[in-house]
Enzyme design. Structure first.
Site, PDB file in Angstrom:
ATOM      1  N   ASP A  25       0.842  -1.199   0.000  1.00 37.89           N
ATOM      2  CA  ASP A  25       0.000   0.000   0.000  1.00 37.89           C
ATOM      3  C   ASP A  25       0.875   1.246   0.000  1.00 37.89           C
ATOM      4  O   ASP A  25       1.594   1.504   0.964  1.00 37.89           O
ATOM      5  CB  ASP A  25      -0.903  -0.041   1.239  1.00 37.89           C
ATOM      6  CG  ASP A  25      -1.755   1.205   1.376  1.00 37.89           C
ATOM      7  OD1 ASP A  25      -1.851   1.973   0.386  1.00 37.89           O
ATOM      8  OD2 ASP A  25      -2.326   1.418   2.466  1.00 37.89           O
ATOM      9  N   ASN A  27      -0.192   4.515  -0.356  1.00 38.73           N
ATOM     10  CA  ASN A  27      -0.754   5.793   0.126  1.00 38.73           C
ATOM     11  C   ASN A  27      -1.501   5.664   1.451  1.00 38.73           C
ATOM     12  O   ASN A  27      -2.240   6.550   1.852  1.00 38.73           O
ATOM     13  CB  ASN A  27      -1.661   6.426  -0.935  1.00 38.73           C
ATOM     14  CG  ASN A  27      -2.921   5.601  -1.163  1.00 38.73           C
ATOM     15  OD1 ASN A  27      -3.006   4.458  -0.694  1.00 38.73           O
ATOM     16  ND2 ASN A  27      -3.893   6.169  -1.855  1.00 38.73           N
ATOM     17  N   ASP A  29      -4.022   3.753   2.668  1.00 44.48           N
ATOM     18  CA  ASP A  29      -5.472   3.598   2.850  1.00 44.48           C
ATOM     19  C   ASP A  29      -5.855   2.133   3.103  1.00 44.48           C
ATOM     20  O   ASP A  29      -7.039   1.790   3.084  1.00 44.48           O
ATOM     21  CB  ASP A  29      -6.246   4.164   1.652  1.00 44.48           C
ATOM     22  CG  ASP A  29      -5.962   3.389   0.375  1.00 44.48           C
ATOM     23  OD1 ASP A  29      -5.075   2.498   0.403  1.00 44.48           O
ATOM     24  OD2 ASP A  29      -6.620   3.665  -0.648  1.00 44.48           O
ATOM     25  N   ASP A  33      -1.518  -0.837  -4.016  1.00 43.06           N
ATOM     26  CA  ASP A  33      -1.694   0.009  -5.191  1.00 43.06           C
ATOM     27  C   ASP A  33      -0.426   0.060  -6.034  1.00 43.06           C
ATOM     28  O   ASP A  33       0.588  -0.565  -5.691  1.00 43.06           O
ATOM     29  CB  ASP A  33      -2.122   1.422  -4.761  1.00 43.06           C
ATOM     30  CG  ASP A  33      -1.233   1.945  -3.641  1.00 43.06           C
ATOM     31  OD1 ASP A  33      -0.002   1.794  -3.753  1.00 43.06           O
ATOM     32  OD2 ASP A  33      -1.767   2.488  -2.644  1.00 43.06           O
ATOM     33  N   ASP A 102      -3.353  -8.797 -16.924  1.00 45.51           N
ATOM     34  CA  ASP A 102      -4.449  -9.760 -16.911  1.00 45.51           C
ATOM     35  C   ASP A 102      -5.467  -9.308 -17.955  1.00 45.51           C
ATOM     36  O   ASP A 102      -5.836  -8.132 -18.004  1.00 45.51           O
ATOM     37  CB  ASP A 102      -5.100  -9.778 -15.522  1.00 45.51           C
ATOM     38  CG  ASP A 102      -5.461 -11.183 -15.078  1.00 45.51           C
ATOM     39  OD1 ASP A 102      -6.241 -11.837 -15.793  1.00 45.51           O
ATOM     40  OD2 ASP A 102      -4.994 -11.619 -14.020  1.00 45.51           O
ATOM     41  N   ASP A 206      -7.673 -14.567 -18.696  1.00 43.48           N
ATOM     42  CA  ASP A 206      -8.580 -15.066 -17.673  1.00 43.48           C
ATOM     43  C   ASP A 206      -9.649 -16.000 -18.260  1.00 43.48           C
ATOM     44  O   ASP A 206     -10.238 -15.686 -19.295  1.00 43.48           O
ATOM     45  CB  ASP A 206      -9.268 -13.845 -17.034  1.00 43.48           C
ATOM     46  CG  ASP A 206     -10.085 -14.188 -15.810  1.00 43.48           C
ATOM     47  OD1 ASP A 206      -9.498 -14.639 -14.821  1.00 43.48           O
ATOM     48  OD2 ASP A 206     -11.322 -13.993 -15.852  1.00 43.48           O
ATOM     49  N   GLU A 256      -5.609 -19.121 -18.844  1.00 41.99           N
ATOM     50  CA  GLU A 256      -6.107 -19.873 -17.691  1.00 41.99           C
ATOM     51  C   GLU A 256      -7.065 -20.914 -18.247  1.00 41.99           C
ATOM     52  O   GLU A 256      -8.080 -20.563 -18.838  1.00 41.99           O
ATOM     53  CB  GLU A 256      -6.824 -18.947 -16.712  1.00 41.99           C
ATOM     54  CG  GLU A 256      -7.203 -19.673 -15.439  1.00 41.99           C
ATOM     55  CD  GLU A 256      -8.268 -18.953 -14.613  1.00 41.99           C
ATOM     56  OE1 GLU A 256      -8.402 -19.271 -13.431  1.00 41.99           O
ATOM     57  OE2 GLU A 256      -8.986 -18.098 -15.167  1.00 41.99           O
ATOM     58  N   HIS A 327      -3.536 -16.414  -6.981  1.00 43.19           N
ATOM     59  CA  HIS A 327      -4.488 -15.708  -6.116  1.00 43.19           C
ATOM     60  C   HIS A 327      -5.783 -16.494  -5.901  1.00 43.19           C
ATOM     61  O   HIS A 327      -6.662 -16.020  -5.176  1.00 43.19           O
ATOM     62  CB  HIS A 327      -4.805 -14.349  -6.731  1.00 43.19           C
ATOM     63  CG  HIS A 327      -5.481 -14.492  -8.056  1.00 43.19           C
ATOM     64  ND1 HIS A 327      -4.849 -15.017  -9.167  1.00 43.19           N
ATOM     65  CD2 HIS A 327      -6.753 -14.217  -8.453  1.00 43.19           C
ATOM     66  CE1 HIS A 327      -5.698 -15.056 -10.177  1.00 43.19           C
ATOM     67  NE2 HIS A 327      -6.861 -14.579  -9.774  1.00 43.19           N
ATOM     68  N   ASP A 328      -5.930 -17.639  -6.560  1.00 43.74           N
ATOM     69  CA  ASP A 328      -7.142 -18.458  -6.387  1.00 43.74           C
ATOM     70  C   ASP A 328      -6.871 -19.729  -5.592  1.00 43.74           C
ATOM     71  O   ASP A 328      -7.797 -20.506  -5.343  1.00 43.74           O
ATOM     72  CB  ASP A 328      -7.690 -18.889  -7.758  1.00 43.74           C
ATOM     73  CG  ASP A 328      -8.186 -17.718  -8.587  1.00 43.74           C
ATOM     74  OD1 ASP A 328      -8.648 -16.724  -8.006  1.00 43.74           O
ATOM     75  OD2 ASP A 328      -8.113 -17.806  -9.823  1.00 43.74           O
TER      76      ASP A 328
HETATM   77  C1  GLC Z   1     -10.314 -16.415 -12.876  1.00 46.77           C
HETATM   78  C2  GLC Z   1      -9.609 -15.582 -11.853  1.00 46.77           C
HETATM   79  C3  GLC Z   1     -10.476 -15.473 -10.651  1.00 46.77           C
HETATM   80  C4  GLC Z   1     -11.764 -14.803 -11.051  1.00 46.77           C
HETATM   81  C5  GLC Z   1     -12.424 -15.514 -12.236  1.00 46.77           C
HETATM   82  C6  GLC Z   1     -13.466 -14.657 -12.862  1.00 46.77           C
HETATM   83  O1  GLC Z   1     -10.513 -17.711 -12.450  1.00 46.77           O
HETATM   84  O2  GLC Z   1      -8.347 -16.119 -11.587  1.00 46.77           O
HETATM   85  O3  GLC Z   1      -9.847 -14.797  -9.609  1.00 46.77           O
HETATM   86  O4  GLC Z   1     -12.656 -14.804  -9.979  1.00 46.77           O
HETATM   87  O5  GLC Z   1     -11.492 -15.809 -13.237  1.00 46.77           O
HETATM   88  O6  GLC Z   1     -12.908 -13.604 -13.584  1.00 46.77           O
HETATM   89 CA    CA Z   2      -3.487   2.331  -1.237  1.00 49.31          CA
END
Ligand code: GLC
Ligand code: CA
Length: 561
Positions: A25, A27, A29, A33, A102, A206, A256, A327-328
């Site tokens: 982060d 700034n 908050d 970012d 992405d 994605d 993906e 991240h999933d």
């Molecule tokens: C992909 C992303 C996931 C998102 C989904 C819908 O699986 O990795 O985080 O929720 O697509 O866009």
């Molecule tokens: Ca921030």
């Protein structure tokens, strides 16, 4: 025909994934970012990575943390401005780091201008950008087909204005784009060109395997997946995007690809096919189970078999992506090794290194997810209110409505597989909020940040971080790793405890040995390493390594070449 400007740099890249909301982060908050990313570019350079995959940073109402885009050509207010983005790219390029953005084009946000127009009337020029259909039943209030949203419930939402349903394979704030409409495909081409012209070096595409739906949108089996996964025109559409735009830049793409098989991956990534460069397969994560509702218990023998299948299957025909986290997904140490948050720290470090060796000496493009390089673990969430991910919240909602007695079980399952496991703030230091932000972060920090953090890891010569630096440097430019054949050593092919493989290229060999267990296991060093005469230890997670050893120590890994 291959384009002359294509250097296929992804074959020798090491890609670091940033989930901007949780990275740093800038700034104060409580939300990560772009300025935060800029402040950590030296860290990335020191790590040795050569590219960043940045999860979405576009304008978004954040129903799904940026995977619901309301303006593809601008930056999310919370993350900064387009000028910040430009400064970030320049900072990356100055350090020899490329940027992969992405590309979320299976759907937009319902707050995107196209959708706002589309829902206004049946004859609106944007109507055909999305899938609209009459409902079933006497009153027309039943969804048009049996497709189920990845986030639970029907994939259709009724819209009062025109009394029709629209399709959303994810949340109802993520309406699916209709790729059969040439105008939609042209819009996508234009926005891809826009970012490439601004200096972006590639795209992570994605849920790209969902973009082509079976004509007429008929009922499918079970959740309806067979009607929209690897749909009838998928290869045509990807080929078109490649021909029209991607082929004109020295960029890379990774798709993906939930549910992809080796055979299909060859179609997506075969070089002469001009579609995508690489794909993320999911078999290693879920065994192709639809959605991740039931966490499969990790079976190391199966894991080995899956990796070997992909390594051998794509060799010379396509290109693999090597990842254990994103991240999933849950944190790999927790998932593959031990999900007790109080796991012994020595074993945590050993096993985080072993998993890295296991995956990164295979063939393909390696990805490391923020925090993986310091061995971060799953969350310590205890309370329902700790969960912020839409997928987790929806799951809890459904359980509470239909099977409230299963709530305890659901909480336990989420602890293991929730996407929030990977989304807790990056642990930079032992300071307040893990040094991620001066303010209360948008999602709870993992309680173990005082011991697991970047500052601590920098000062510990034996840290996971320092091991990653060595590994990344060792991999870079290594012809055997990039091009070599892959074979498991037959002596341990049936073992549940030991994973041993070799890579061979032009008469040169690398041997990789990993122990999946927290105990010593019997091992035949002489047989594997040929009396220690044939190679030297390039990397290992113990201070001393005896190539004639008769046991492997807990989570020991050795690379000999
Ligand atoms: C992909 C992303 C996931 C998102 C989904 C819908 O699986 O990795 O985080 O929720 O697509 O866009
Ligand atoms: Ca921030």
């Amino acid at each position: 025909m291959a384009n002359p400007v294509k250097t296929r740099w992804y074959k020798d890249a090491f890609i670091y994934q940033i989930y901007p909301r949780s990275f740093c982060d800038g700034n104060g908050d409580g939300i990560g970012d772009i300025r935060g990313i800029i402040s950590r570019l030296d860290y990335l350079e020191e790590l040795g990575i050569t590219a960043v995959w940045l999860s979405p940073c576009y304008k978004s109402p954040n129903d799904d943390n940026g995977y619901d885009i309301s303006d593809y050509r601008d930056i999310m207010d919370e993350f900064g401005t387009l000028d910040d983005w430009k400064e970030m790219v320049k900072g990356m390029h100055d350090r020899g780091i490329k940027l992969v953005m992405d590309l979320v084009v299976n759907h937009t946000s319902d707050e995107h201008e196209w959708f706002k127009e589309s829902r206004k009337s049946k004859d609106n020029p944007y109507r055909g950008y999305y899938f609209w259909k009459k409902g079933r039943g006497k009153d027309g209030k039943k969804p048009p087909n049996n497709w189920i949203s990845r986030f639970g419930g029907s994939a259709w939402e009724y819209d009062e204005t025109t009394e029709e349903f629209y399709l959303h394979l994810f949340s109802k704030k993520q309406p699916d784009l209709n790729w059969d409409n040439p105008k939609v495909r042209k819009e996508v081409q234009d926005l891809v060109k826009y970012w490439l012209d601004l200096g972006c070096d590639g795209f992570r595409c994605d849920v790209i395997t969902y973009i082509s739906k079976v004509e007429g949108l008929p009922n499918g089996k079970l959740l309806g997946d067979d009607m929209f996964t690897h749909g009838p025109n998928i290869h045509k559409y990807l080929n078109e995007l490649n021909r029209e735009v991607l082929s004109k830049y020295d960029c890379m793409t990774v798709g993906e690809a939930a549910g992809v098989t080796v055979e299909q991956a060859i179609l997506y990534t075969g070089e002469e096919r001009d579609e995508l460069d690489t794909v993320f397969q999911f078999e290693q994560q879920t065994g192709n189970a639809i959605m991740q509702i039931i966490p499969l218990k990790v079976n190391h023998k199966r894991t080995k078999a899956i990796f070997s299948k992909w390594q051998k299957g794509l060799y010379g025909k396509g290109w693999n992506s090597l990842y254990l986290e994103n991240h999933d997904q849950p944190r790999c140490v927790s998932r593959y090794i031990n999900d007790n948050p109080d796991m012994d720290d020595g074993l945590r470090k050993l096993s985080a290194k072993m998993l890295a060796v296991m995956i990164y000496f295979q063939q393909g493009t390696p990805y490391v997810y923020q925090g993986q390089e310091i061995g971060m673990t799953n969350t310590t969430f205890r309370d329902e209110s700790d969960h912020v991910d839409i997928m987790s919240r929806n799951a809890l909602k459904i359980v509470k409505k239909y099977a409230p007695f299963l709530k305890g079980f659901a909480m336990k399952t989420l602890q293991k597989i929730s996407r929030d496991n990977a989304r807790t703030p990056m642990q930079w230091s032992a300071e307040k909020n893990a040094g991620f932000s001066a303010a209360e972060p948008w999602i709870k920090v993992n309680e173990n940040y005082t011991s697991i953090n970047v500052e601590e890891a920098k000062n510990d010569p034996d840290s996971v971080l320092n091991f990653f630096k060595k590994l990344i440097a060792l991999r870079k430019g290594n012809e055997i790793v990039i091009n070599g054949t892959y074979d498991e050593l037959p002596i341990y092919a049936e073992s549940r405890k030991i994973y041993a493989y070799e890579r061979v290229w032009k008469g040169k060999k690398l041997t990789v040995v990993c122990n999946f267990c927290a105990e010593d296991v019997p091992f035949d060093g002489k047989a594997v390493f040929g009396n220690g005469a044939r190679g030297r230890v390039l990397l290992s997670n113990y201070a001393e390594t005896d190539l004639n050893a008769e046991t492997l120590r807990p989570y020991e890994c050795i690379v000999v070449g």
